[in-house]
Design a protein around this motif. Sequence first.
Motif, PDB file in Angstrom:
ATOM      1  N   CYS A 188      30.521  55.365  61.346  1.00  0.00           N
ATOM      2  CA  CYS A 188      29.745  56.913  61.212  1.00  0.00           C
ATOM      3  C   CYS A 188      30.211  57.308  59.654  1.00  0.00           C
ATOM      4  O   CYS A 188      29.147  57.841  58.887  1.00  0.00           O
ATOM      5  CB  CYS A 188      29.995  57.892  62.074  1.00  0.00           C
ATOM      6  N   GLN A 189      31.227  56.471  59.131  1.00  0.00           N
ATOM      7  CA  GLN A 189      31.862  56.888  57.795  1.00  0.00           C
ATOM      8  C   GLN A 189      30.877  56.594  56.773  1.00  0.00           C
ATOM      9  O   GLN A 189      30.723  57.004  55.659  1.00  0.00           O
ATOM     10  CB  GLN A 189      33.192  56.675  57.494  1.00  0.00           C
ATOM     11  N   ALA A 190      30.077  55.496  56.919  1.00  0.00           N
ATOM     12  CA  ALA A 190      29.116  54.762  56.082  1.00  0.00           C
ATOM     13  C   ALA A 190      27.699  55.364  56.319  1.00  0.00           C
ATOM     14  O   ALA A 190      26.616  54.935  55.693  1.00  0.00           O
ATOM     15  CB  ALA A 190      28.927  53.284  56.341  1.00  0.00           C
ATOM     16  N   GLN A 194      20.309  58.889  60.160  1.00  0.00           N
ATOM     17  CA  GLN A 194      19.575  59.662  59.209  1.00  0.00           C
ATOM     18  C   GLN A 194      20.044  61.403  59.336  1.00  0.00           C
ATOM     19  O   GLN A 194      20.030  62.008  58.483  1.00  0.00           O
ATOM     20  CB  GLN A 194      18.057  60.072  59.435  1.00  0.00           C
ATOM     21  N   HIS A 195      20.245  61.618  60.915  1.00  0.00           N
ATOM     22  CA  HIS A 195      20.570  62.824  61.354  1.00  0.00           C
ATOM     23  C   HIS A 195      22.029  62.896  61.592  1.00  0.00           C
ATOM     24  O   HIS A 195      23.029  63.380  61.117  1.00  0.00           O
ATOM     25  CB  HIS A 195      19.626  63.404  62.112  1.00  0.00           C
ATOM     26  N   CYS A 206      22.951  56.792  66.889  1.00  0.00           N
ATOM     27  CA  CYS A 206      22.548  57.947  66.185  1.00  0.00           C
ATOM     28  C   CYS A 206      21.707  58.842  67.036  1.00  0.00           C
ATOM     29  O   CYS A 206      21.252  58.223  68.067  1.00  0.00           O
ATOM     30  CB  CYS A 206      21.412  57.030  65.051  1.00  0.00           C
ATOM     31  N   SER A 207      21.585  60.019  66.681  1.00  0.00           N
ATOM     32  CA  SER A 207      20.940  60.930  67.392  1.00  0.00           C
ATOM     33  C   SER A 207      20.034  61.892  66.103  1.00  0.00           C
ATOM     34  O   SER A 207      20.468  61.830  65.046  1.00  0.00           O
ATOM     35  CB  SER A 207      21.501  61.925  68.419  1.00  0.00           C
ATOM     36  N   HIS A 215      13.443  57.163  65.792  1.00  0.00           N
ATOM     37  CA  HIS A 215      12.699  55.895  65.493  1.00  0.00           C
ATOM     38  C   HIS A 215      12.836  54.690  66.220  1.00  0.00           C
ATOM     39  O   HIS A 215      13.938  54.776  66.773  1.00  0.00           O
ATOM     40  CB  HIS A 215      12.477  56.003  63.890  1.00  0.00           C
ATOM     41  N   GLY A 216      11.906  53.841  66.391  1.00  0.00           N
ATOM     42  CA  GLY A 216      12.093  52.766  66.928  1.00  0.00           C
ATOM     43  C   GLY A 216      13.353  51.878  66.161  1.00  0.00           C
ATOM     44  O   GLY A 216      13.960  50.839  66.838  1.00  0.00           O
ATOM     45  N   ASN A 217      13.662  52.090  65.043  1.00  0.00           N
ATOM     46  CA  ASN A 217      14.798  51.393  64.272  1.00  0.00           C
ATOM     47  C   ASN A 217      16.304  51.793  64.450  1.00  0.00           C
ATOM     48  O   ASN A 217      17.275  51.412  64.402  1.00  0.00           O
ATOM     49  CB  ASN A 217      14.672  51.379  62.816  1.00  0.00           C
ATOM     50  N   ARG A 218      16.291  52.649  65.410  1.00  0.00           N
ATOM     51  CA  ARG A 218      17.641  53.520  66.091  1.00  0.00           C
ATOM     52  C   ARG A 218      18.291  54.273  65.075  1.00  0.00           C
ATOM     53  O   ARG A 218      19.592  54.537  65.582  1.00  0.00           O
ATOM     54  CB  ARG A 218      18.331  52.472  66.721  1.00  0.00           C
ATOM     55  N   HIS A 219      17.781  54.400  63.926  1.00  0.00           N
ATOM     56  CA  HIS A 219      18.581  54.897  62.836  1.00  0.00           C
ATOM     57  C   HIS A 219      17.826  56.274  62.181  1.00  0.00           C
ATOM     58  O   HIS A 219      18.531  57.247  61.797  1.00  0.00           O
ATOM     59  CB  HIS A 219      18.685  54.055  61.787  1.00  0.00           C
ATOM     60  N   SER A 220      16.494  56.424  62.069  1.00  0.00           N
ATOM     61  CA  SER A 220      15.737  57.186  61.459  1.00  0.00           C
ATOM     62  C   SER A 220      15.147  58.035  62.518  1.00  0.00           C
ATOM     63  O   SER A 220      15.044  57.793  63.800  1.00  0.00           O
ATOM     64  CB  SER A 220      14.307  56.561  60.773  1.00  0.00           C
TER      65      SER A 220
END
Length: 222
Positions: A188-190, A194-195, A206-207, A215-220
Amino acid sequence: PPVMLVELLFQAACVSLFLSSGQGRVYPARKKPASFAVERRRVGPHVCFPGSSSGCCPGWMLSPGSGKCTLPLCSFGCGGGSCIAPNLCMCPDGEQGITCPEPPGTCGEYGCDLSCNHGGCQEVARVCPVGFSMAETANGVRCTDIDECQSAACEGTCVNTEGGFACECGAGRELSADRRSCRDTDECQATPCQHRCENSVGSYRCSCRPGYHLHGNRHSCV
């Protein structure tokens, strides 16, 4: 003939006189101790050549204190011992000989090599770089790499390198400050999310804030 008889009688009388003197007798005698014999030889005067500058016999020299020929010479040197008579050394171990063996070298297990520069030479230790072992072969000294992974205590995987080793950790883990143990990597330090980012052992999740979904990319967040 009478003259020859007189000469024979005269020679017989001389032989008889010689045998009756102390010089002609042989007495059984005990051998003096070596230290006593050395002491007698050391006393002197050991003067053989009155006409020369020193006058000392071979193997002797003038003693600075007395000016007499009482200082013995040892042609081969006595090393750490002392010269007690011409070419007779008293060695530190108590043995006597024409010289004393040199003490073991200070160059360590593999002996010495000569290092020469600017016209001067000195003995230096024959060593291998750190992480290498030395072996004597028919072609001389060879330095071979030591496989430290045979004894290294790596928590993860040990990788042998030339002259050393390295510890490696699996995915999601990183080396600790001691370079041997592993700890969880805080991804998470990197800021991969997105949130919001929640770190977990070996991974992260990610959440999104309320009103958004992942998003489907599991990050956005959408």
